[in-house]
Scaffold this active site. Structure first.
Site, PDB file in Angstrom:
ATOM      1  N   GLY A  81      94.183   1.041  78.992  1.00 34.62           N
ATOM      2  CA  GLY A  81      95.560   0.858  79.459  1.00 34.62           C
ATOM      3  C   GLY A  81      96.529   0.771  78.296  1.00 34.62           C
ATOM      4  O   GLY A  81      97.540   0.076  78.379  1.00 34.62           O
TER       5      GLY A  81
ATOM      6  N   ASN B  66      98.621   2.792  77.279  1.00 34.77           N
ATOM      7  CA  ASN B  66      99.838   3.601  77.415  1.00 34.77           C
ATOM      8  C   ASN B  66     101.042   2.803  77.896  1.00 34.77           C
ATOM      9  O   ASN B  66     102.148   3.325  77.933  1.00 34.77           O
ATOM     10  CB  ASN B  66      99.592   4.749  78.405  1.00 34.77           C
ATOM     11  CG  ASN B  66      99.266   4.239  79.804  1.00 34.77           C
ATOM     12  OD1 ASN B  66      98.170   3.739  80.021  1.00 34.77           O
ATOM     13  ND2 ASN B  66     100.194   4.344  80.729  1.00 34.77           N
TER      14      ASN B  66
ATOM     15  N   GLY C 155     103.011  -1.339  78.895  1.00 34.58           N
ATOM     16  CA  GLY C 155     103.062  -2.798  78.856  1.00 34.58           C
ATOM     17  C   GLY C 155     102.520  -3.385  77.570  1.00 34.58           C
ATOM     18  O   GLY C 155     102.772  -2.876  76.465  1.00 34.58           O
ATOM     19  N   ILE C 156     101.748  -4.456  77.697  1.00 40.32           N
ATOM     20  CA  ILE C 156     101.246  -5.121  76.494  1.00 40.32           C
ATOM     21  C   ILE C 156     100.229  -4.239  75.765  1.00 40.32           C
ATOM     22  O   ILE C 156     100.076  -4.334  74.547  1.00 40.32           O
ATOM     23  CB  ILE C 156     100.656  -6.528  76.797  1.00 40.32           C
ATOM     24  CG1 ILE C 156      99.437  -6.461  77.713  1.00 40.32           C
ATOM     25  CG2 ILE C 156     101.716  -7.458  77.379  1.00 40.32           C
ATOM     26  CD1 ILE C 156      98.671  -7.776  77.794  1.00 40.32           C
ATOM     27  N   GLY C 157      99.534  -3.363  76.501  1.00 40.71           N
ATOM     28  CA  GLY C 157      98.545  -2.473  75.878  1.00 40.71           C
ATOM     29  C   GLY C 157      99.194  -1.539  74.863  1.00 40.71           C
ATOM     30  O   GLY C 157      98.642  -1.291  73.784  1.00 40.71           O
TER      31      GLY C 157
ATOM     32  N   SER D 185      94.144 -13.938  82.621  1.00 42.29           N
ATOM     33  CA  SER D 185      95.490 -14.288  83.108  1.00 42.29           C
ATOM     34  C   SER D 185      95.498 -15.767  83.466  1.00 42.29           C
ATOM     35  O   SER D 185      94.447 -16.337  83.781  1.00 42.29           O
ATOM     36  CB  SER D 185      95.783 -13.459  84.361  1.00 42.29           C
ATOM     37  OG  SER D 185      96.883 -13.988  85.069  1.00 42.29           O
TER      38      SER D 185
ATOM     39  N   TYR E 192      93.256 -10.661  93.055  1.00 43.29           N
ATOM     40  CA  TYR E 192      93.702 -10.531  91.656  1.00 43.29           C
ATOM     41  C   TYR E 192      93.162 -11.713  90.842  1.00 43.29           C
ATOM     42  O   TYR E 192      92.588 -11.532  89.763  1.00 43.29           O
ATOM     43  CB  TYR E 192      95.230 -10.491  91.573  1.00 43.29           C
ATOM     44  CG  TYR E 192      95.740 -10.369  90.140  1.00 43.29           C
ATOM     45  CD1 TYR E 192      95.505  -9.214  89.393  1.00 43.29           C
ATOM     46  CD2 TYR E 192      96.433 -11.415  89.528  1.00 43.29           C
ATOM     47  CE1 TYR E 192      95.957  -9.109  88.081  1.00 43.29           C
ATOM     48  CE2 TYR E 192      96.890 -11.311  88.219  1.00 43.29           C
ATOM     49  CZ  TYR E 192      96.649 -10.154  87.500  1.00 43.29           C
ATOM     50  OH  TYR E 192      97.077 -10.045  86.188  1.00 43.29           O
TER      51      TYR E 192
HETATM   52  N1  LIG Z   1     102.279  -8.859  82.555  1.00 41.77           N
HETATM   53  C1  LIG Z   1     101.841 -10.063  82.820  1.00 41.77           C
HETATM   54  O1  LIG Z   1     102.599 -11.010  83.066  1.00 41.77           O
HETATM   55  C2  LIG Z   1     100.366 -10.349  82.817  1.00 41.77           C
HETATM   56  C3  LIG Z   1      99.958 -11.674  83.044  1.00 41.77           C
HETATM   57  C4  LIG Z   1      98.604 -11.946  82.997  1.00 41.77           C
HETATM   58  C5  LIG Z   1      97.695 -10.956  82.716  1.00 41.77           C
HETATM   59  N2  LIG Z   1      98.124  -9.670  82.530  1.00 41.77           N
HETATM   60  C6  LIG Z   1      97.109  -8.658  82.250  1.00 41.77           C
HETATM   61  O2  LIG Z   1      97.519  -7.860  81.156  1.00 41.77           O
HETATM   62  C7  LIG Z   1      96.886  -6.586  81.247  1.00 41.77           C
HETATM   63  C8  LIG Z   1      97.893  -5.474  80.954  1.00 41.77           C
HETATM   64  O3  LIG Z   1      98.866  -5.464  81.976  1.00 41.77           O
HETATM   65  P1  LIG Z   1     100.419  -5.198  81.717  1.00 41.77           P
HETATM   66  O4  LIG Z   1     101.128  -6.432  82.117  1.00 41.77           O
HETATM   67  O5  LIG Z   1     100.639  -4.619  80.379  1.00 41.77           O
HETATM   68  O6  LIG Z   1     100.711  -4.132  82.879  1.00 41.77           O
HETATM   69  P2  LIG Z   1     101.017  -2.566  82.901  1.00 41.77           P
HETATM   70  O7  LIG Z   1     102.206  -2.256  82.061  1.00 41.77           O
HETATM   71  O8  LIG Z   1     101.059  -2.214  84.345  1.00 41.77           O
HETATM   72  O9  LIG Z   1      99.726  -1.944  82.234  1.00 41.77           O
HETATM   73  C9  LIG Z   1      98.516  -1.856  82.923  1.00 41.77           C
HETATM   74  C10 LIG Z   1      97.732  -0.726  82.331  1.00 41.77           C
HETATM   75  O10 LIG Z   1      96.479  -0.622  83.031  1.00 41.77           O
HETATM   76  C11 LIG Z   1      96.299   0.739  83.353  1.00 41.77           C
HETATM   77  N3  LIG Z   1      95.380   0.960  84.466  1.00 41.77           N
HETATM   78  C12 LIG Z   1      95.497   0.531  85.743  1.00 41.77           C
HETATM   79  N4  LIG Z   1      94.474   0.996  86.482  1.00 41.77           N
HETATM   80  C13 LIG Z   1      93.694   1.721  85.653  1.00 41.77           C
HETATM   81  C14 LIG Z   1      92.508   2.474  85.823  1.00 41.77           C
HETATM   82  N5  LIG Z   1      91.920   2.621  87.011  1.00 41.77           N
HETATM   83  N6  LIG Z   1      91.977   3.094  84.752  1.00 41.77           N
HETATM   84  C15 LIG Z   1      92.560   3.005  83.540  1.00 41.77           C
HETATM   85  N7  LIG Z   1      93.706   2.328  83.321  1.00 41.77           N
HETATM   86  C16 LIG Z   1      94.257   1.698  84.378  1.00 41.77           C
HETATM   87  C17 LIG Z   1      97.700   1.246  83.658  1.00 41.77           C
HETATM   88  O11 LIG Z   1      97.727   2.656  83.687  1.00 41.77           O
HETATM   89  P3  LIG Z   1      98.959   3.460  84.375  1.00 41.77           P
HETATM   90  O12 LIG Z   1     100.110   3.366  83.410  1.00 41.77           O
HETATM   91  O13 LIG Z   1      98.426   4.831  84.549  1.00 41.77           O
HETATM   92  O14 LIG Z   1      99.263   2.753  85.664  1.00 41.77           O
HETATM   93  C18 LIG Z   1      98.434   0.630  82.480  1.00 41.77           C
HETATM   94  O15 LIG Z   1      98.220   1.377  81.321  1.00 41.77           O
HETATM   95  C19 LIG Z   1      96.265  -6.516  82.644  1.00 41.77           C
HETATM   96  O16 LIG Z   1      94.879  -6.770  82.541  1.00 41.77           O
HETATM   97  C20 LIG Z   1      96.920  -7.664  83.383  1.00 41.77           C
HETATM   98  O17 LIG Z   1      96.112  -8.198  84.410  1.00 41.77           O
HETATM   99  C21 LIG Z   1      99.449  -9.344  82.555  1.00 41.77           C
END
Ligand SMILES: NC(=O)c1ccc[n+]([C@@H]2O[C@H](COP(=O)([O-])OP(=O)(O)OC[C@H]3O[C@@H](n4cnc5c(N)ncnc54)[C@H](OP(=O)(O)O)[C@@H]3O)[C@@H](O)[C@H]2O)c1
Length: 315
Positions: A13, A15, A17-19, A147, A172
């Site tokens: 992931g 591409n 957010g935090i990734g 999380s 979740y």
């Molecule tokens: N943001 C928060 O407040 C928060 C809080 C606690 C934990 N987290 C954790 O942080 C991590 C990153 O999340 P984020 O907040 O940065 O959200 P995000 O911007 O939505 O990023 C999520 C990433 O996961 C990818 N993804 C989803 N399904 C997938 C699949 N089947 N195969 C491969 N990649 C997949 C998405 O790809 P696409 O771009 O193609 O959708 C995107 O690159 C997650 O594990 C989330 O649970 C986030």
């Protein structure tokens, strides 16, 4: 962060957010970064951003994009095979970052509930399949992103895939608890095997990303009506930036002074925001019996076994 020249990192992931921030920072510090994502176009755009960022600083980035859909075990196997073939000298860092949050009940290609299947089982299989390459590099690390939702989760071993009863937020929280239990258990198993590796856990607090924006899969029903404004408010008022949210993951990935099995979160109220610090996992996440049950269920679901035997000495 230390200099990472000569190190190779895979970020799922990467591409968005935090990734994306994790990939950028790892590249800024000299690592070769492989963005593992399900959408090639989005991955290419992220890689282009990172290259432009480094060029503006007078450096060149070693960043690549490989297709990985964690909701398909075939895709996980293909990705692992391709990357393992390429990285004959090993892999230094795997960041299990990708995730989905609170969709209506959907299934992965293999029939697992989407959140448990993507967030936990996909990463479990990926880590197991890349384990040989991680063992090849002394001091390698796996960081699994959990999380604060893990605090509320429960592992429903009678119905891990929510077939009898599905609540999107419960599912979740269960998947994020599974991430945490897996990360800590993996370290315990690494210790038992005497391997020179670290498994870490991290959480980003609450960060404004695509996960929390209205762009995710929330439907337009009652839950959508309640959740979408709440998530928007969250992004505007409560959440920290994705840059700040990436810091706990980056610290878990690179701080040389951390012991394996450390959990990094945020120092603010309720761990929702703030500086990246060591946080305490809930007791359930340290329960080896529960962890063993999850491990067994994950092996049965994915068919992936980890090889904890030490790497034979090269002649
Ligand atoms: N943001 C928060 O407040 C928060 C809080 C606690 C934990 N987290 C954790 O942080 C991590 C990153 O999340 P984020 O907040 O940065 O959200 P995000 O911007 O939505 O990023 C999520 C990433 O996961 C990818 N993804 C989803 N399904 C997938 C699949 N089947 N195969 C491969 N990649 C997949 C998405 O790809 P696409 O771009 O193609 O959708 C995107 O690159 C997650 O594990 C989330 O649970 C986030």
């Amino acid at each position: 962060m230390p200099d990472l020249s000569g190190k190779v990192a895979v970020v799922t992931g990467g591409n968005s957010g935090i990734g994306l921030i994790e990939c950028r920072e790892l590249a800024r510090h000299g690592a070769r970064v492989i963005i593992a994502c399900r959408d090639q176009e989005k991955g290419d755009a992220a890689a282009a951003d990172i290259r432009a960022d480094l060029e503006s600083r007078g450096h060149s980035a070693e960043v690549e994009v490989r297709r990985l859909d964690l909701a398909s075990l075939d895709s996980v196997r293909e990705f692992a095979e391709e990357v393992s073939g390429e990285l004959a000298d090993g892999l230094d860092l795997l960041v299990n970052n990708a995730g989905v949050m609170a969709p209506p009940r959907l299934e992965t290609e293999d029939g697992f509930e989407l959140q448990f299947g993507t967030n936990h089982l996909g990463h479990f299989a990926l880590t197991g399949l890349l384990f040989e390459r991680l063992k090849d590099r002394p001091g390698s690390r796996v960081v699994t992103v959990s999380s604060i939702a893990a605090k509320l989760g429960r592992l429903n071993f009678d119905d891990l895939n929510g077939k009898q009863r599905y609540g999107r937020w419960q599912a979740y929280a269960q998947s994020k608890l599974a991430n945490l239990v897996f990360a800590l258990d993996l370290q315990a198993l690494i210790n038992e095997a005497g391997l020179d590796m670290k498994s870490m856990a991290a959480h980003p607090g609450v960060a404004a990303t695509n996960l929390t924006s209205a762009g995710n899969d929330l439907d337009n029903g009652m839950m959508g009506l309640i959740s979408k404004p709440f998530l928007k408010l969250n992004d505007l008022v409560i959440a920290q930036s994705s840059e700040a949210g990436a810091l706990p993951v980056l610290r878990a990935a690179t701080d040389p002074d951390l012991a394996g099995g450390t959990y990094i979160g945020c120092d603010g109220m309720g761990e929702r925001r703030g500086k990246p610090v060591v946080v305490a996992p809930r007791n359930l996440a340290l329960n080896r019996e529960v962890a063993g049950q999850l491990w067994q269920a994950s092996v049965e679901a994915t068919g992936v076994e980890f090889d904890f035997n030490p790497v034979p000495a090269k002649s």
